[in-house]
Design a protein around this motif. Sequence first.
Motif, PDB file in Angstrom:
ATOM      1  N   PRO A  25       0.743  -1.200  -0.006  1.00 20.81           N
ATOM      2  CA  PRO A  25      -0.080   0.345   0.123  1.00 20.81           C
ATOM      3  C   PRO A  25       0.601   1.318  -0.277  1.00 20.81           C
ATOM      4  N   HIS A  26       0.616   1.578  -1.036  1.00 19.00           N
ATOM      5  CA  HIS A  26       0.976   3.869  -0.779  1.00 19.00           C
ATOM      6  C   HIS A  26       0.210   4.319  -0.634  1.00 19.00           C
ATOM      7  N   LEU A  27      -0.180   5.546   0.012  1.00 19.64           N
ATOM      8  CA  LEU A  27      -1.037   5.586   0.355  1.00 19.64           C
ATOM      9  C   LEU A  27      -0.551   7.834   0.231  1.00 19.64           C
ATOM     10  N   VAL A  28      -1.662   8.398  -1.164  1.00 20.15           N
ATOM     11  CA  VAL A  28      -1.672  10.164  -0.508  1.00 20.15           C
ATOM     12  C   VAL A  28      -2.900  10.564   0.042  1.00 20.15           C
ATOM     13  N   LEU A  29      -2.288  11.907   1.057  1.00 24.59           N
ATOM     14  CA  LEU A  29      -3.752  11.968   2.057  1.00 24.59           C
ATOM     15  C   LEU A  29      -3.710  13.575   1.600  1.00 24.59           C
ATOM     16  N   GLU A  30      -4.716  13.924   0.786  1.00 29.94           N
ATOM     17  CA  GLU A  30      -4.958  15.081  -0.336  1.00 29.94           C
ATOM     18  C   GLU A  30      -6.284  15.746   1.276  1.00 29.94           C
ATOM     19  N   ILE A  31      -5.569  16.868   1.102  1.00 32.26           N
ATOM     20  CA  ILE A  31      -5.944  17.451   2.389  1.00 32.26           C
ATOM     21  C   ILE A  31      -6.444  19.432   1.736  1.00 32.26           C
ATOM     22  N   GLY A  32      -7.557  19.478   2.547  1.00 34.74           N
ATOM     23  CA  GLY A  32      -8.251  21.171   1.514  1.00 34.74           C
ATOM     24  C   GLY A  32      -7.966  21.766   3.031  1.00 34.74           C
ATOM     25  N   GLU A  33      -8.487  23.415   2.744  1.00 34.13           N
ATOM     26  CA  GLU A  33      -7.096  24.102   3.086  1.00 34.13           C
ATOM     27  C   GLU A  33      -7.746  24.391   4.937  1.00 34.13           C
ATOM     28  N   ASN A  34      -9.346  23.716   5.192  1.00 28.86           N
ATOM     29  CA  ASN A  34      -9.453  24.209   6.212  1.00 28.86           C
ATOM     30  C   ASN A  34     -10.225  22.933   6.734  1.00 28.86           C
ATOM     31  N   THR A  35      -9.536  22.006   6.598  1.00 25.27           N
ATOM     32  CA  THR A  35      -9.654  19.610   6.536  1.00 25.27           C
ATOM     33  C   THR A  35      -8.518  19.648   7.900  1.00 25.27           C
ATOM     34  N   PRO A  36      -8.552  19.449   8.907  1.00 28.72           N
ATOM     35  CA  PRO A  36      -8.412  19.149   9.944  1.00 28.72           C
ATOM     36  C   PRO A  36      -7.835  17.822   9.985  1.00 28.72           C
ATOM     37  N   VAL A  37      -7.126  17.681  10.064  1.00 27.30           N
ATOM     38  CA  VAL A  37      -5.738  16.233  10.306  1.00 27.30           C
ATOM     39  C   VAL A  37      -5.046  15.881  11.302  1.00 27.30           C
ATOM     40  N   THR A  38      -5.647  14.899  12.641  1.00 28.91           N
ATOM     41  CA  THR A  38      -5.266  13.962  13.384  1.00 28.91           C
ATOM     42  C   THR A  38      -4.599  13.154  13.760  1.00 28.91           C
ATOM     43  N   GLY A  39      -3.737  12.791  14.848  1.00 30.85           N
ATOM     44  CA  GLY A  39      -2.780  11.478  14.904  1.00 30.85           C
ATOM     45  C   GLY A  39      -3.374  10.425  14.871  1.00 30.85           C
ATOM     46  N   LYS A  40      -4.550  10.984  15.486  1.00 33.68           N
ATOM     47  CA  LYS A  40      -6.044  10.186  15.785  1.00 33.68           C
ATOM     48  C   LYS A  40      -6.021   9.115  14.555  1.00 33.68           C
ATOM     49  N   MET A  41      -6.791  10.334  14.024  1.00 35.65           N
ATOM     50  CA  MET A  41      -7.163   9.499  12.489  1.00 35.65           C
ATOM     51  C   MET A  41      -6.022   9.194  11.049  1.00 35.65           C
ATOM     52  N   LEU A  42      -4.803   9.531  11.784  1.00 34.69           N
ATOM     53  CA  LEU A  42      -3.584   9.003  11.112  1.00 34.69           C
ATOM     54  C   LEU A  42      -3.975   7.260  11.696  1.00 34.69           C
ATOM     55  N   ASP A  43      -3.462   7.325  12.823  1.00 34.98           N
ATOM     56  CA  ASP A  43      -4.218   5.609  13.182  1.00 34.98           C
ATOM     57  C   ASP A  43      -5.371   5.060  12.812  1.00 34.98           C
ATOM     58  N   ALA A  44      -6.569   5.293  12.806  1.00 29.85           N
ATOM     59  CA  ALA A  44      -7.268   4.974  11.510  1.00 29.85           C
ATOM     60  C   ALA A  44      -7.509   4.826  10.186  1.00 29.85           C
ATOM     61  N   PRO A  85       2.105  -0.340   5.146  1.00 35.27           N
ATOM     62  CA  PRO A  85       2.243   0.018   4.216  1.00 35.27           C
ATOM     63  C   PRO A  85       3.861   1.410   4.397  1.00 35.27           C
ATOM     64  N   ALA A  86       3.701   2.119   2.117  1.00 35.29           N
ATOM     65  CA  ALA A  86       4.698   3.290   2.718  1.00 35.29           C
ATOM     66  C   ALA A  86       4.563   4.309   3.376  1.00 35.29           C
ATOM     67  N   PRO A  87       5.068   4.899   3.713  1.00 34.80           N
ATOM     68  CA  PRO A  87       5.510   6.169   4.452  1.00 34.80           C
ATOM     69  C   PRO A  87       4.041   7.365   3.555  1.00 34.80           C
ATOM     70  N   ILE A  88       3.093   7.833   4.214  1.00 32.16           N
ATOM     71  CA  ILE A  88       1.743   8.503   4.069  1.00 32.16           C
ATOM     72  C   ILE A  88       2.840  10.068   3.200  1.00 32.16           C
ATOM     73  N   LEU A  89       1.796   9.912   1.830  1.00 34.13           N
ATOM     74  CA  LEU A  89       2.571  11.464   1.014  1.00 34.13           C
ATOM     75  C   LEU A  89       0.630  11.922   0.770  1.00 34.13           C
ATOM     76  N   ILE A  90       1.286  13.491   1.482  1.00 30.69           N
ATOM     77  CA  ILE A  90       0.625  14.360   2.362  1.00 30.69           C
ATOM     78  C   ILE A  90       0.244  15.348   0.984  1.00 30.69           C
ATOM     79  N   ARG A  91      -0.169  15.927   0.494  1.00 29.99           N
ATOM     80  CA  ARG A  91      -0.625  17.505  -0.599  1.00 29.99           C
ATOM     81  C   ARG A  91      -1.578  18.088   0.045  1.00 29.99           C
ATOM     82  N   LEU A 139      -2.823   3.025  -3.763  1.00 31.74           N
ATOM     83  CA  LEU A 139      -2.052   2.698  -4.521  1.00 31.74           C
ATOM     84  C   LEU A 139      -1.416   1.367  -3.716  1.00 31.74           C
ATOM     85  N   MET A 140      -1.945   0.539  -4.806  1.00 24.22           N
ATOM     86  CA  MET A 140      -0.791  -0.787  -4.534  1.00 24.22           C
ATOM     87  C   MET A 140      -0.069  -1.145  -5.440  1.00 24.22           C
TER      88      MET A 140
END
Length: 293
Positions: free
Chosen positions: A72-91, A133-139, A151-152
């Motif tokens: 698994p390779h992950l890309v996390l796409e974050i909107g301007e006003n969308t909060p992300v927490t460490g707990k969400m990354l755990d989920a 999984p590979a480290p998450i790429l954030i944009r 992506l697999m």
Amino acid sequence: MSKFDYDRIVELVRDTLVEAGSTFRQDKKDAYKRAINAETNDKAKWVLETILENANVAEEKRSPLCDDSGIPHLVLEIGENTPVTGKMLDAIKDGITAGLRSLPGRPMGIMGDDSQRIDQSGGLAQDPAGVEPAPILIRKGTEDVLKLHILMFGGGPAIRAKTYRVFHKHSTQVVLDEIVGWAKEAVSQLGCSPCTLAVGIGRSHFEAASMMLQAQVDGCYDVQSEFEKEITRRVNESEIGPLGLHGNTSVLATFMKVGPQRASGVRIVCLRPCCCFEPRIATVRLDVLQTES
């Protein structure tokens, strides 16, 4: 303050990983259909038809597209006003674990310390979730939403991939020529073709690889730039063909992303010759689960 449903995120990520590992997106199905109609080599046409049939069965049964079910390779796409927490990354991580068990992924995680993992003496984890999984790429996203792209990545394309510097000589064509040369060699050696070429160009090896990953997220078989069309056309002219059986379809498409560049004599290029089942990708929105407390 925002809150979210932890268990629901786990379920959504689990189902998205299964979708990524078992399903062709519609534009990819359409690309295969166009290739089948255009193919003049009977053996090549049979390969293309068989791959598409395999994909349809995998989607129906929600089973892996390939025995090499992928990393698994992950890309996390974050909107301007969308909060992300460490707990969400755990989920998200727990969702990946659940997805690997549900697909199921092929058990291929190596156990042990650094040395044992390198030389494979630590033994094989029998749990499919032993595949980290590979480290998450954030944009930052263009919409004010939170999206996760999964992506697999299979092993064959990684073996034939290449990340290296190209002396550009102040010419885009020089860089394109180098990419085409790398691609012809990679496609001829990979075997499980037709390929989708994923290309990233950046200022460092990390940046070029991240551009290659994002090229797969943003790529579309129905919409190709002139550079992408040229690379695809020139590699197909080599007539390597599906499974190396010759024919018109060595490459279905090219996905290329060019990042920022620096004043330098070189460009760092990352090329991944995605196999006939890749990109294996699915996307899910996670912000819809957030509420204001």
